[in-house]
Scaffold this motif. Structure first.
Motif, mmCIF file in Angstrom:
data_model
loop_
_atom_site.group_PDB
_atom_site.id
_atom_site.type_symbol
_atom_site.label_atom_id
_atom_site.label_comp_id
_atom_site.label_asym_id
_atom_site.label_seq_id
_atom_site.Cartn_x
_atom_site.Cartn_y
_atom_site.Cartn_z
ATOM 1 N N ILE A 1 0.844 -1.197 0.000
ATOM 2 C CA ILE A 1 0.000 0.000 0.000
ATOM 3 C C ILE A 1 0.878 1.245 0.000
ATOM 4 C CG2 ILE A 1 -1.621 1.337 1.398
ATOM 5 C CD1 ILE A 1 -2.793 -1.336 2.308
ATOM 6 N N GLN B 1 -4.885 -10.194 -3.897
ATOM 7 C CA GLN B 1 -5.331 -8.977 -3.211
ATOM 8 C C GLN B 1 -6.323 -8.188 -4.065
ATOM 9 O OE1 GLN B 1 -2.211 -6.334 -1.407
ATOM 10 N NE2 GLN B 1 -3.141 -4.861 -2.763
ATOM 11 N N ASP B 2 -6.003 -8.028 -5.338
ATOM 12 C CA ASP B 2 -6.829 -7.151 -6.175
ATOM 13 C C ASP B 2 -8.010 -7.865 -6.812
ATOM 14 O OD1 ASP B 2 -5.126 -5.244 -5.485
ATOM 15 O OD2 ASP B 2 -4.191 -4.955 -7.433
ATOM 16 N N GLU B 3 -7.863 -9.168 -7.067
ATOM 17 C CA GLU B 3 -8.939 -9.881 -7.760
ATOM 18 C C GLU B 3 -9.840 -10.639 -6.800
ATOM 19 O OE1 GLU B 3 -9.316 -9.403 -11.035
ATOM 20 O OE2 GLU B 3 -7.532 -8.152 -10.906
ATOM 21 N N ALA C 1 -9.569 -10.315 -2.775
ATOM 22 C CA ALA C 1 -9.889 -9.627 -1.514
ATOM 23 C C ALA C 1 -10.667 -8.336 -1.762
ATOM 24 C CB ALA C 1 -8.606 -9.345 -0.747
ATOM 25 N N LYS C 2 -10.149 -7.472 -2.606
ATOM 26 C CA LYS C 2 -10.771 -6.145 -2.764
ATOM 27 C C LYS C 2 -12.178 -6.197 -3.341
ATOM 28 C CE LYS C 2 -6.619 -3.327 -2.849
ATOM 29 N NZ LYS C 2 -5.664 -2.622 -3.699
ATOM 30 N N PRO C 3 -12.424 -6.956 -4.420
ATOM 31 C CA PRO C 3 -13.786 -6.925 -4.984
ATOM 32 C C PRO C 3 -14.841 -7.489 -4.039
ATOM 33 C CG PRO C 3 -12.270 -7.952 -6.518
ATOM 34 C CD PRO C 3 -11.548 -7.791 -5.235
ATOM 35 N N HIS D 1 -14.295 -2.208 1.605
ATOM 36 C CA HIS D 1 -13.275 -1.410 2.285
ATOM 37 C C HIS D 1 -12.640 -2.149 3.453
ATOM 38 C CE1 HIS D 1 -16.870 -0.809 4.686
ATOM 39 N NE2 HIS D 1 -16.094 -0.488 5.678
ATOM 40 N N ARG D 2 -13.178 -3.332 3.817
ATOM 41 C CA ARG D 2 -12.588 -4.063 4.949
ATOM 42 C C ARG D 2 -11.651 -5.178 4.479
ATOM 43 N NH1 ARG D 2 -16.835 -5.993 9.004
ATOM 44 N NH2 ARG D 2 -14.998 -6.227 10.316
ATOM 45 N N TRP D 3 -11.151 -5.050 3.267
ATOM 46 C CA TRP D 3 -10.350 -6.143 2.708
ATOM 47 C C TRP D 3 -9.084 -6.400 3.494
ATOM 48 C CZ3 TRP D 3 -5.435 -5.180 0.783
ATOM 49 C CH2 TRP D 3 -5.120 -3.836 0.563
ATOM 50 N N GLN D 4 -8.542 -5.365 4.109
ATOM 51 C CA GLN D 4 -7.252 -5.553 4.792
ATOM 52 C C GLN D 4 -7.361 -6.492 5.983
ATOM 53 O OE1 GLN D 4 -4.316 -2.588 5.466
ATOM 54 N NE2 GLN D 4 -5.432 -1.160 4.171
ATOM 55 N N LEU E 1 -7.378 -10.097 4.535
ATOM 56 C CA LEU E 1 -6.362 -10.453 3.545
ATOM 57 C C LEU E 1 -5.431 -11.576 4.017
ATOM 58 C CD1 LEU E 1 -5.318 -9.602 0.706
ATOM 59 C CD2 LEU E 1 -3.587 -8.318 1.910
#
Lengths: 170, 425
Positions: free
Chosen positions: A44, B243-245, B247-249, B253-256, B259
């Motif tokens: 990040i 992470q991008d494909e 967790a995030k989708p 906003h709580r992906w972290q 993860l």
């Protein structure tokens, strides 16, 4: 013959279940604490850093473009100024030349006029001089005539008249 | 030049035969090099009552071979060596018994030469003699002590293994399993809490992943802005992909928060899938073992439901936006769904991996089917011609399956968590 002889992969075993959950939970904790969280944070951070850098680069590029436009504008203006100045200088020069020419002409005329005047006055002086000399000569002649030939009045008169005539003509 | 090529080809074929021969000798359960009279032959044709074909003695059974091959074991068999593992057994009558499985005297096929405190090792798997009259301590067993027979219980065929000792047959019990007899197991007189082959493989992969990712994390910690290098640049795209494909989708906003859990699932499953693919390396079938996938599914179940928000429970218990008379029906369906979701995760992964492993073993077994388990050498030619390309194809396919299944497990978990933490405004 199809017998599930030792097909224990499909039988949930308490021992393996216990070890699997234990190992997985410990793995999860350790990886989360020492690997995945730090990596995610770093990614990040780096992502933001890259984004910032890109934004900065864009800004710098825009700035540069602005400066370049300004520069070219300034150049354009300078060029216009220069040609204007050149033009003015030329005009100025022409004007000076013309003025000089006029002044020179006037001066020349003045000099010529003065010279004429001088010539005139010199001529007058000379004429006066000539007249004086003529009158002197006339006097001398008259003296001589008077002294020499006072016997013949008619002839003397004629002669005298001729002399006078000659003097007036010159 | 032509001769040279033939020579090279024959060399490759010879090598393949030798490799497969070694493989079969150690890894395949049914091996008949010793004149076709080892334990299994006896099992199928000696004392076995139910299935007496009796036509030819050396019958090769690829199904049993495959089942044996993919099962969890108390010995780590590398083909050329058997690595003993610790055994932690618990029985109600004897309490705990802890010793190394080398004490069994691991012999051919992982059959032990000794009985230890009422436990024996049959095909690398510990079993217990549930008979108080059997002597405790380390007892030497005779030649071919294990007797296999097929009995019919409730209309189902079941393999029954007994120990023949001093003229008496002692029935052997499997370790307790939690399937309640559904898969032919059930609670028996003892529990096996040993770090088995699967546990050891799991530990190995966990340690490998930990050290690899620790190294990577250290590089990031030293300087996050440095360009990735080495193993870091290999793992980073995979990490960012998940992470991008994944967790995030799904997690918004709580992906972290979730993860690390998703990463653990993905990398552990992938590592175990691939580790099980390596030939001659034990071929541990950890992710193909229902118990292991059950452990993952259980953890997933708790992660999903402990993080469930009000909206999620509303949807489960009293579905908004539908007529009142439908609500109870949906509640039943949704509550079933709570359990079916992790159940499908568990079954999908185990079934895919187990099927892959079995098909590979069976394709390798083609050779032994065609050459009558080493008795008909001419049969080796079509056997090799079939088994080598098919096995290679299957292994390539399994590489793909390893990736896809790890990804599918992770993405479905993410979607379940995402559904649980979703908040409507």
């Amino acid at each position: 013959m199809f017998v599930l002889a030792e097909f224990n992969v499909l039988r949930p075993e308490p021992g393996l279940l216990f070890w699997s959950i234990l190992i997985f939970v410990i793995f999860w904790y350790l990886m989360s604490k020492f690997a995945f969280r730090p990596i995610a944070q770093a990614l990040i951070k780096r992502e933001n850093h890259i984004q910032d850098a890109l934004n900065d680069a864009k800004k710098a590029k825009d700035e540069l473009r602005k400066i370049q436009t300004e520069n070219s504008k300034l150049m354009e203006e300078a060029r216009a100024e220069r040609s204007k100045m050149l033009k003015e200088a030329k005009e100025h020069r022409n004007q000076i030349v013309a003025e000089a020419r006029v002044a020179a002409k006037e001066e020349a005329n003045k000099i010529v006029a003065q010279a004429n005047q001088e010539i005139e006055s010199l001529k007058k002086t000379a004429l006066l001089d000539v007249k004086n000399q003529v009158s002197n000569i006339a006097l001398e002649v008259a003296e001589k005539v008077i002294q020499k030939k006072l016997s013949d009045d008619a002839g003397q008169m004629e002669y005298l008249n001729d002399l006078v005539k000659d003097i007036n003509l010159s | 030049m032509y001769m040279n090529r033939i020579f090279r080809l024959s060399k490759i074929v010879f090598l393949a035969v030798i490799l497969l021969g070694i493989n079969s000798h150690r890894l395949l359960a049914q091996d008949h090099e010793e004149g076709g009279h080892d334990d299994h032959t006896e099992a199928h044709h000696g004392e076995a009552g139910a299935h007496e074909d009796g036509e030819h003695v050396a019958e090769f059974d690829p199904a049993n071979t495959a089942f044996h091959h993919i099962s969890d074991q108390n010995v780590y068999s590398l083909g050329f060596a058997d690595i003993p593992l610790p055994c932690f057994f618990y029985s109600k009558s004897d309490g705990w018994n802890v010793f190394m499985s080398s004490k069994f005297g691991i012999g051919h096929h992982g059959n032990g030469h000794y009985a230890v405190d009422g436990y024996v090792l049959v095909e690398s798997i510990a079993r217990r003699i549930n008979d108080e009259s059997f002597p405790k301590g380390k007892i030497e067993l005779g030649e071919h002590p294990y007797v296999f027979e097929y009995v019919t219980v409730d209309g189902k065929e079941k393999e029954k293994v007994s120990l023949s000792y001093e003229g008496k047959l002692y029935p052997l019990e499997n370790k307790s399993t939690l399937d309640g007899g559904l898969m032919g197991g059930g609670l028996t007189s003892f529990y096996d809490f040993s770090p088995t082959k699967n546990v050891v493989s799991l530990l190995l992969m966990v340690l490998l992943l930990f050290f690899v990712f620790r190294k990577i994390a250290r590089r990031y910690n030293e300087d996050a802005y440095r360009a990735p290098k080495g193993i870091q640049s290999f793992m980073e795209p995979i990490f960012i992909f998940i992470q991008d494909e994944v967790a995030k989708p799904f997690l918004g906003h709580r992906w972290q928060k979730f993860l690390p859990f998703l990463m653990c699932l993905f990398f552990l499953i992938l590592a175990l899938n691939l580790y099980g693919q390596i030939p001659f390396f034990g071929n541990a079938n950890v992710t193909g073992n229902l118990t292991f996938t059950m452990a993952l599914a259980l953890v997933t179940f708790f992660v999903v439901n402990l993080n469930g928000k009000k909206d999620y429970w509303m949807h489960v218990l009293w579905m908004p936006g539908v007529p009142v008379f439908v609500k109870p029906i949906l509640t039943v369906v949704e509550i079933l769904g709570l359990f079916i979701k992790p159940l499908t995760l568990m079954l999908r992964l185990a079934a895919n991996l187990t099927a892959g492993h079995m098909i590979i073993v069976i394709f390798v077994s083609l050779l032994f089917i065609f050459n009558d388990a080493g008795q008909n050498m001419i049969g080796s030619v079509p056997g090799l011609a079939l088994s080598v390309p098919l096995t290679m194809f299957m292994m390539a396919l399994e590489l793909l399956v390893a990736l896809v299944q790890a990804f599918v497990f992770t993405i479905l978990t993410a979607s379940y968590i995402g559904a649980a933490i979703e908040e409507h405004h």
